[in-house]
Design a protein around this motif. Structure first.
Motif, PDB file in Angstrom:
ATOM      1  N   ALA A 126       0.819  -1.218   0.000  1.00 30.33           N
ATOM      2  CA  ALA A 126       0.000   0.000   0.000  1.00 30.33           C
ATOM      3  C   ALA A 126       0.845   1.257   0.000  1.00 30.33           C
ATOM      4  O   ALA A 126       0.478   2.273  -0.611  1.00 30.33           O
ATOM      5  CB  ALA A 126      -0.932  -0.007   1.203  1.00 30.33           C
ATOM      6  N   HIS A 127       1.984   1.206   0.674  1.00 27.93           N
ATOM      7  CA  HIS A 127       2.831   2.392   0.795  1.00 27.93           C
ATOM      8  C   HIS A 127       4.270   2.026   0.433  1.00 27.93           C
ATOM      9  O   HIS A 127       4.686   0.866   0.537  1.00 27.93           O
ATOM     10  CB  HIS A 127       2.771   2.952   2.214  1.00 27.93           C
ATOM     11  N   ALA A 128       5.030   3.002   0.047  1.00 31.02           N
ATOM     12  CA  ALA A 128       6.429   2.783  -0.324  1.00 31.02           C
ATOM     13  C   ALA A 128       7.226   2.299   0.880  1.00 31.02           C
ATOM     14  O   ALA A 128       7.180   2.912   1.945  1.00 31.02           O
ATOM     15  CB  ALA A 128       7.029   4.074  -0.870  1.00 31.02           C
ATOM     16  N   PRO A 129       7.967   1.189   0.747  1.00 33.90           N
ATOM     17  CA  PRO A 129       8.772   0.698   1.868  1.00 33.90           C
ATOM     18  C   PRO A 129       9.994   1.577   2.090  1.00 33.90           C
ATOM     19  O   PRO A 129      10.416   2.327   1.204  1.00 33.90           O
ATOM     20  CB  PRO A 129       9.170  -0.708   1.417  1.00 33.90           C
ATOM     21  N   PRO A 176      11.504   8.548   0.636  1.00 34.09           N
ATOM     22  CA  PRO A 176      10.056   8.583   0.915  1.00 34.09           C
ATOM     23  C   PRO A 176       9.282   9.173  -0.254  1.00 34.09           C
ATOM     24  O   PRO A 176       9.823   9.889  -1.092  1.00 34.09           O
ATOM     25  CB  PRO A 176       9.967   9.466   2.154  1.00 34.09           C
ATOM     26  N   GLY A 177       7.990   8.859  -0.282  1.00 30.82           N
ATOM     27  CA  GLY A 177       7.105   9.465  -1.260  1.00 30.82           C
ATOM     28  C   GLY A 177       7.222   8.925  -2.662  1.00 30.82           C
ATOM     29  O   GLY A 177       6.909   9.643  -3.630  1.00 30.82           O
ATOM     30  N   LEU A 178       7.669   7.663  -2.836  1.00 34.16           N
ATOM     31  CA  LEU A 178       7.730   7.096  -4.180  1.00 34.16           C
ATOM     32  C   LEU A 178       6.317   6.947  -4.738  1.00 34.16           C
ATOM     33  O   LEU A 178       5.401   6.508  -4.036  1.00 34.16           O
ATOM     34  CB  LEU A 178       8.424   5.728  -4.154  1.00 34.16           C
ATOM     35  N   PRO A 179       6.108   7.290  -5.990  1.00 34.77           N
ATOM     36  CA  PRO A 179       4.758   7.184  -6.569  1.00 34.77           C
ATOM     37  C   PRO A 179       4.348   5.729  -6.778  1.00 34.77           C
ATOM     38  O   PRO A 179       5.182   4.814  -6.751  1.00 34.77           O
ATOM     39  CB  PRO A 179       4.894   7.916  -7.910  1.00 34.77           C
ATOM     40  N   ASN A 180       3.072   5.515  -6.992  1.00 33.88           N
ATOM     41  CA  ASN A 180       2.561   4.178  -7.251  1.00 33.88           C
ATOM     42  C   ASN A 180       3.088   3.645  -8.578  1.00 33.88           C
ATOM     43  O   ASN A 180       3.444   4.394  -9.485  1.00 33.88           O
ATOM     44  CB  ASN A 180       1.031   4.184  -7.273  1.00 33.88           C
ATOM     45  N   GLY A 181       3.121   2.320  -8.658  1.00 38.79           N
ATOM     46  CA  GLY A 181       3.579   1.683  -9.889  1.00 38.79           C
ATOM     47  C   GLY A 181       4.412   0.455  -9.588  1.00 38.79           C
ATOM     48  O   GLY A 181       4.601   0.059  -8.430  1.00 38.79           O
ATOM     49  N   ILE A 204       3.846  -0.670  -5.816  1.00 40.18           N
ATOM     50  CA  ILE A 204       3.326   0.228  -4.780  1.00 40.18           C
ATOM     51  C   ILE A 204       1.945   0.688  -5.227  1.00 40.18           C
ATOM     52  O   ILE A 204       1.793   1.219  -6.326  1.00 40.18           O
ATOM     53  CB  ILE A 204       4.258   1.431  -4.565  1.00 40.18           C
ATOM     54  N   GLY A 205       0.950   0.484  -4.384  1.00 40.62           N
ATOM     55  CA  GLY A 205      -0.410   0.876  -4.725  1.00 40.62           C
ATOM     56  C   GLY A 205      -1.073  -0.088  -5.666  1.00 40.62           C
ATOM     57  O   GLY A 205      -2.032  -0.767  -5.314  1.00 40.62           O
ATOM     58  N   ALA A 206      -0.567  -0.192  -6.876  1.00 42.93           N
ATOM     59  CA  ALA A 206      -1.125  -1.090  -7.886  1.00 42.93           C
ATOM     60  C   ALA A 206      -0.074  -1.317  -8.964  1.00 42.93           C
ATOM     61  O   ALA A 206       0.806  -0.474  -9.171  1.00 42.93           O
ATOM     62  CB  ALA A 206      -2.393  -0.501  -8.488  1.00 42.93           C
ATOM     63  N   PRO A 207      -0.129  -2.458  -9.646  1.00 44.73           N
ATOM     64  CA  PRO A 207       0.830  -2.721 -10.728  1.00 44.73           C
ATOM     65  C   PRO A 207       0.672  -1.733 -11.871  1.00 44.73           C
ATOM     66  O   PRO A 207      -0.394  -1.138 -12.066  1.00 44.73           O
ATOM     67  CB  PRO A 207       0.480  -4.146 -11.171  1.00 44.73           C
ATOM     68  N   SER A 208       1.712  -1.561 -12.615  1.00 44.93           N
ATOM     69  CA  SER A 208       1.700  -0.679 -13.778  1.00 44.93           C
ATOM     70  C   SER A 208       2.691  -1.208 -14.799  1.00 44.93           C
ATOM     71  O   SER A 208       3.460  -2.134 -14.525  1.00 44.93           O
ATOM     72  CB  SER A 208       2.087   0.748 -13.371  1.00 44.93           C
ATOM     73  N   LYS A 209       2.664  -0.618 -15.975  1.00 46.08           N
ATOM     74  CA  LYS A 209       3.675  -0.952 -16.966  1.00 46.08           C
ATOM     75  C   LYS A 209       5.024  -0.415 -16.507  1.00 46.08           C
ATOM     76  O   LYS A 209       5.105   0.581 -15.790  1.00 46.08           O
ATOM     77  CB  LYS A 209       3.306  -0.347 -18.322  1.00 46.08           C
ATOM     78  N   THR A 210       6.091  -1.106 -16.941  1.00 45.52           N
ATOM     79  CA  THR A 210       7.432  -0.665 -16.554  1.00 45.52           C
ATOM     80  C   THR A 210       8.347  -0.695 -17.755  1.00 45.52           C
ATOM     81  O   THR A 210       8.250  -1.591 -18.604  1.00 45.52           O
ATOM     82  CB  THR A 210       8.016  -1.544 -15.435  1.00 45.52           C
ATOM     83  N   ALA A 211       9.221   0.283 -17.834  1.00 44.45           N
ATOM     84  CA  ALA A 211      10.203   0.369 -18.919  1.00 44.45           C
ATOM     85  C   ALA A 211      11.599   0.036 -18.428  1.00 44.45           C
ATOM     86  O   ALA A 211      12.585   0.272 -19.129  1.00 44.45           O
ATOM     87  CB  ALA A 211      10.190   1.770 -19.529  1.00 44.45           C
TER      88      ALA A 211
END
Length: 687
Positions: free
Chosen positions: A47-50, A100-105, A129-136
């Protein structure tokens, strides 16, 4: 079975080349250490950035600040760039801090390390973090220790083992079994080439170490900065120590084939190789009883010195493997390292002595039966040592019976045991040939003594005569073969040096051919040569399998990794992840819902995360979404989940209660317009 058109040297070369081809095509070697856990877990959604990313290994590893990298969805490195040592007791753990404060993805973790037994390990995994996303994020496709550099390094490792076996085993054969072999050119070449092979392979491994454990680029063999770092590491120090020991081994070889060979020259031969005569056929009285006693004492002293010094050098060379391979880490290293040294010495004494006996039988003067019997005893003792040390090593590295068949290491070990069994069986055949050789020699001696007695007593009807010094060679060439030499002696004119040298070479060739015909005419020696050759061919394969074992993850470690994987499986601490496609039937009614239930256990404390995405994967909001759980077997439910909208396309729920374990049915209702909605159901197992 009779073999014709036989080329023993070609057979051994073909077998060795076949192994080289196989080694060049295998996958990168698995190493002793393995990743057994990570925080966050692989594939998890938090849920949150470790605060950090931590890795746990099965054995000790060496890592630097660049050994662990965390990449954001755009492929940019986001960790703080400084490795944290989190080891505690027997737990091997390293981590890297995150801002701290890494965005979701979805974030990618790429790591590489050097195992305590010198092998490189690497890998990569993702967490969200938060939810999966595409990654480059770009992760190296080639595993560290693979490719051309990995193949060259493994070939060099094999050649190093082969050189060690030929050097140590060949020298031991000369000192312990057949001192006269110190004057045999084929044995000299075998031992010297073993030294050169081990030296060259060690240098190659030292230069290849930087690309082997790092970039994988062959051009980095010229990276002297990397070479300096390699020398400061444990594997590099072991290779450097091996080179220093090989310098001392060069002096040992020089004495063995120099002073030692001269002291064991045949009786009647001077140190310079002459026959000790005065040219008239009368032997000069160059050695009296006192000189003979002094020579015997010098032989004894030098033999003792070479045996002691050679043992120290051989043990030192074997130790350079023990301190940088599997024996140096894992279970009972204080016991495993000496056992490994004994194992290597026994292998060298057996296989290297076998190679020396083989070249003696094929490319040298007839081998004395006493030498064959001595080597037979040495080989038998080596096999006993191999059985004892191999049993301990198998227990240490395998640990259980089922691991013998369930792991690559266990399967290779079974192949090795099978090859050893074949070698022992063939060695038994060689021992029988040796027994026949001894019996034939004893029978010939008894016949010779009887004939000498008859001639001395005159019982054959002739006058008593002295026994001849050398038995007549019935298979000797005719007088016409020696005609060139006789023509030279009786020419009366000045001798042409070139002609004399040519005739001397012809005479030497005739003598060699005559000796070979006599040697090959003995069926017992021919059978012994073929059985020894078979042993040597199997030994080449055995050495290949042994090399593969040193680069394969031990079965005990593989089993530990499996157990750790089971502990962090979805049934333990992984969230339950469901991807549910839906179609409400209206405009923009298609999409995918991803549900993460963490940790997915019965009772309270579960957290549910829901993400709705359109067909392109972009998060989207919908007018209504509902989730409930039903356990039909217990007649529980439906139990609704109170979802809270946390962002575009994201909903969360804390404290989800699933009272008892079982196979629950999850119902997902999605409404995309006032009239379009659908309900999808999925089964999920809750512990």
């Amino acid at each position: 079975m009779v073999l014709t058109g036989f080329r023993p040297r070609r057979l051994l070369v073909v077998v060795a080349v076949l192994f080289g081809v196989l080694a060049a095509g295998v996958a990168p070697a698995a190493a002793h250490a393995a990743l057994t856990g990570s925080d966050p877990a692989q594939g998890s959604v938090v849920a949150h950035a470790p605060e950090q990313v931590a890795l746990t290994f099965s054995e000790g590893v060496a890592m630097g600040n660049d050994s662990l990298r965390v990449l954001d969805p755009q492929g940019k490195r986001v960790d703080r760039g400084k490795l944290r040592n989190l080891c505690s007791g027997s737990v091997v753990k390293y981590g890297a801090g995150l801002p701290p404060g890494l965005p979701n993805g979805t974030y990618t973790v790429a790591w590489q390390a050097i195992s305590a037994d010198s092998h490189p390990v690497s890998g990569a995994f993702t967490f969200s973090i938060g939810a999966p996303s595409k990654t480059a994020a770009a992760v190296p496709q080639q595993q560290v220790g693979g490719g051309l550099v990995g193949a060259l390094y493994e070939i060099a490792r094999y050649l190093a083992y082969a050189g060690f076996v030929l050097l140590v085993g060949g020298a031991a054969f000369v000192v312990a079994c057949r001192p006269a072999a110190a004057r045999v050119r084929s044995v000299q070449r075998l031992v010297v080439r073993g030294w050169a092979l081990l030296t060259g392979a060690t240098l190659a491994m030292l230069l290849l170490r930087t690309p082997y454990t790092g970039s994988g680029k062959l051009a980095d063999v010229f990276d002297f900065g990397g070479l300096q770092q390699v020398v400061m590491s444990k594997p590099g120090a072991a290779l450097l120590s091996r080179l220093l020991l090989l310098a001392a081994a060069a002096l040992f070889v020089a004495v063995l084939f120099g002073a030692y060979a001269r002291l064991h020259a045949p009786v009647g031969t001077d140190a310079d190789g002459t026959d000790g005569t005065d040219g008239t056929g009368e032997a000069e009285d160059t050695e009296d009883a006192e000189d003979a006693e002094d020579t015997a004492k010098r032989r004894k002293d030098l033999t003792f010195g070479l045996a002691a010094g050679g043992t120290v050098l051989a043990a030192g060379l074997a130790t350079t493997w023990a301190i940088a391979e599997h024996a140096s880490t894992g279970l009972q290293p204080a016991v495993a390292m000496p056992v490994d040294v004994l194992h290597l010495l026994a292998v060298a004494a057996w296989l290297g002595g076998l190679a020396a006996l083989l070249v003696s039988l094929y490319w040298g003067p007839p081998v004395e039966r006493t030498a064959v019997r001595r080597f037979s005893r040495v080989a038998f003792g080596s096999v006993l040592v191999l059985v004892a040390t191999g049993t301990y090593q198998s227990w240490r590295q395998v640990g259980s019976w089922h691991a013998l068949t369930d792991t690559s290491y266990g399967q290779l070990l079974l192949v090795k045991v099978g090859l050893v069994a074949v070698m022992v069986a063939v060695a038994g055949l060689s021992r029988r040939w040796t027994g026949r050789l001894t019996a034939a020699a004893q029978g010939a001696n008894r016949t010779d003594r009887t004939e000498r007695t008859d001639r001395t007593d005159g019982t054959d009807g002739t006058e008593p005569t002295a026994a001849p010094a050398v038995a007549q060679d019935t298979s000797a060439p005719s007088d016409t073969e020696d005609a060139p030499a006789a023509d030279t002696a009786g020419s009366g004119g000045p001798a042409d040096p070139a002609r004399v040298a040519q005739l001397a070479r012809q005479q030497a060739a005739l003598t060699t051919a005559r000796k070979k015909r006599i040697r090959d005419a003995d069926p017992v020696r021919r059978g012994l040569r073929r059985s020894v050759l078979t042993e040597a061919a199997v030994a080449v394969l055995l050495l290949a399998v042994t090399t593969a074992l040193t680069t394969t993850e031990p079965a005990r470690t593989a089993e530990a990794v499996k157990a750790a994987s089971a502990d962090r499986s979805p049934d333990a601490n992984q969230p339950r992840v469901l991807n549910v496609p839906f179609d409400t039937g209206g405009a923009d009614g298609k999409g995918t819902a991803r549900l993460d239930l963490d940790p997915g256990r019965s009772g309270g404390g579960n957290e549910l995360r829901l993400r709705i995405a359109d067909p392109s994967g972009k998060a989207r909001d919908v007018p209504q979404v509902e989730v409930s759980f039903t356990l039909g077997a217990k007649k529980l439910g439906p139990l609704p989940v109170a979802l809270r909208h946390s962002g575009t396309g994201h909903w969360t729920a804390s404290g989800v209660q699933l009272p008892v374990p079982g196979r629950w049915q999850l119902s997902l209702l999605v409404r995309t317009s006032d009239f379009d909605q659908v309900t999808e159901t999925r089964n999920v197992t809750i512990d």
